[in-house]
Motif scaffolding. Structure first.
Motif, PDB file in Angstrom:
ATOM      1  N   PHE A  75      34.959  36.968  34.802  1.00 36.84           N
ATOM      2  CA  PHE A  75      35.004  38.018  36.077  1.00 36.84           C
ATOM      3  C   PHE A  75      34.919  37.229  37.439  1.00 36.84           C
ATOM      4  CE2 PHE A  75      33.867  41.272  38.446  1.00 36.84           C
ATOM      5  CZ  PHE A  75      35.109  41.643  39.078  1.00 36.84           C
ATOM      6  N   THR A  76      33.943  36.460  37.684  1.00 34.33           N
ATOM      7  CA  THR A  76      33.700  36.198  38.844  1.00 34.33           C
ATOM      8  C   THR A  76      34.682  34.473  39.230  1.00 34.33           C
ATOM      9  OG1 THR A  76      32.260  34.257  37.764  1.00 34.33           O
ATOM     10  CG2 THR A  76      31.578  36.599  38.656  1.00 34.33           C
ATOM     11  N   ASP A  77      35.298  34.257  38.196  1.00 36.57           N
ATOM     12  CA  ASP A  77      36.181  33.046  38.602  1.00 36.57           C
ATOM     13  C   ASP A  77      37.619  33.373  38.845  1.00 36.57           C
ATOM     14  OD1 ASP A  77      34.402  30.887  37.730  1.00 36.57           O
ATOM     15  OD2 ASP A  77      34.409  31.146  36.264  1.00 36.57           O
ATOM     16  N   GLY A  78      38.022  35.058  39.233  1.00 32.27           N
ATOM     17  CA  GLY A  78      38.956  35.148  39.327  1.00 32.27           C
ATOM     18  C   GLY A  78      39.140  34.824  40.778  1.00 32.27           C
ATOM     19  N   PHE A  79      40.673  35.140  41.252  1.00 32.72           N
ATOM     20  CA  PHE A  79      40.862  35.144  43.344  1.00 32.72           C
ATOM     21  C   PHE A  79      41.832  36.126  43.880  1.00 32.72           C
ATOM     22  CE2 PHE A  79      41.169  30.908  40.844  1.00 32.72           C
ATOM     23  CZ  PHE A  79      40.681  30.272  41.053  1.00 32.72           C
ATOM     24  N   GLU A  80      41.720  36.858  44.981  1.00 33.14           N
ATOM     25  CA  GLU A  80      41.349  37.314  45.148  1.00 33.14           C
ATOM     26  C   GLU A  80      42.369  37.122  46.247  1.00 33.14           C
ATOM     27  OE1 GLU A  80      39.206  40.192  47.249  1.00 33.14           O
ATOM     28  OE2 GLU A  80      37.291  39.898  46.538  1.00 33.14           O
ATOM     29  N   GLY A  81      43.835  38.340  46.364  1.00 30.31           N
ATOM     30  CA  GLY A  81      44.510  37.894  47.469  1.00 30.31           C
ATOM     31  C   GLY A  81      44.882  37.017  48.764  1.00 30.31           C
ATOM     32  N   VAL A  82      43.476  37.181  49.148  1.00 30.07           N
ATOM     33  CA  VAL A  82      43.465  35.848  50.257  1.00 30.07           C
ATOM     34  C   VAL A  82      43.162  34.612  49.770  1.00 30.07           C
ATOM     35  CG1 VAL A  82      41.371  35.435  51.641  1.00 30.07           C
ATOM     36  CG2 VAL A  82      42.596  37.702  51.926  1.00 30.07           C
ATOM     37  N   GLU A  83      42.683  34.844  48.746  1.00 28.92           N
ATOM     38  CA  GLU A  83      42.381  33.131  48.317  1.00 28.92           C
ATOM     39  C   GLU A  83      43.615  32.773  47.686  1.00 28.92           C
ATOM     40  OE1 GLU A  83      37.872  32.901  46.861  1.00 28.92           O
ATOM     41  OE2 GLU A  83      39.135  35.057  45.772  1.00 28.92           O
ATOM     42  N   THR A  84      44.190  33.132  46.761  1.00 31.32           N
ATOM     43  CA  THR A  84      45.981  32.755  46.670  1.00 31.32           C
ATOM     44  C   THR A  84      46.870  31.727  47.646  1.00 31.32           C
ATOM     45  OG1 THR A  84      46.367  34.636  45.759  1.00 31.32           O
ATOM     46  CG2 THR A  84      45.636  33.452  44.167  1.00 31.32           C
ATOM     47  N   ALA A  85      47.057  33.360  48.660  1.00 28.11           N
ATOM     48  CA  ALA A  85      47.235  33.039  49.948  1.00 28.11           C
ATOM     49  C   ALA A  85      47.015  31.763  50.952  1.00 28.11           C
ATOM     50  CB  ALA A  85      47.560  34.428  50.913  1.00 28.11           C
ATOM     51  N   ILE A  86      45.407  31.529  50.534  1.00 27.73           N
ATOM     52  CA  ILE A  86      45.208  30.427  51.156  1.00 27.73           C
ATOM     53  C   ILE A  86      46.193  29.056  50.604  1.00 27.73           C
ATOM     54  CG2 ILE A  86      43.102  28.875  51.514  1.00 27.73           C
ATOM     55  CD1 ILE A  86      41.514  31.837  52.228  1.00 27.73           C
ATOM     56  N   GLY A  87      45.391  29.262  49.192  1.00 31.38           N
ATOM     57  CA  GLY A  87      46.429  28.377  48.252  1.00 31.38           C
ATOM     58  C   GLY A  87      47.424  27.973  48.840  1.00 31.38           C
ATOM     59  N   ALA A  88      48.186  29.059  49.061  1.00 29.95           N
ATOM     60  CA  ALA A  88      49.590  28.801  48.929  1.00 29.95           C
ATOM     61  C   ALA A  88      49.680  28.053  50.531  1.00 29.95           C
ATOM     62  CB  ALA A  88      50.827  29.781  49.600  1.00 29.95           C
TER      63      ALA A  88
END
Length: 108
Positions: free
Chosen positions: A41-54
């Protein structure tokens, strides 16, 4: 508007809190991301985090020796959770790409 369309791509089977995010740079470029959870559970990524990756993947930061400066952040959690802010860790990750003037908006 685009974040609302991206919500259907969010993968949030454990929390039930999908989110989509847009990061807009001072030069007008934009990057998007959605929630991506996993069974740890705690190792997922929120939308903000995957946008940073992009943003990191798609920007020319290696050649310019600087990542883009984000001026606007739009977070869309869907209508039933419109007022939910990202987790503190997601905001901390976002902060390093922002200035004091960066606007964080919750889409409604």
């Amino acid at each position: 508007a685009r974040t609302a369309a991206l919500l259907k791509n969010a993968y949030a089977p454990y929390s039930g809190c999908p989110s989509a995010a847009a990061l807009v740079a001072e030069d007008g470029r934009a990057w998007f991301g959605v929630t991506c959870e996993n069974a740890a559970f705690t190792d997922g990524f929120e939308g903000v985090e995957t946008a940073i990756g992009a943003m990191v993947v798609e920007s020319d930061w290696v050649e310019s020796d600087a990542l883009p400066v984000i001026t606007d952040v739009i977070i869309d959690n869907g209508e039933d959770k419109a007022d939910r802010l990202p987790a503190v860790v997601a905001l901390a990750r976002l902060r390093q790409f922002c200035t004091a003037a960066t606007m964080i908006r919750l889409a409604t």
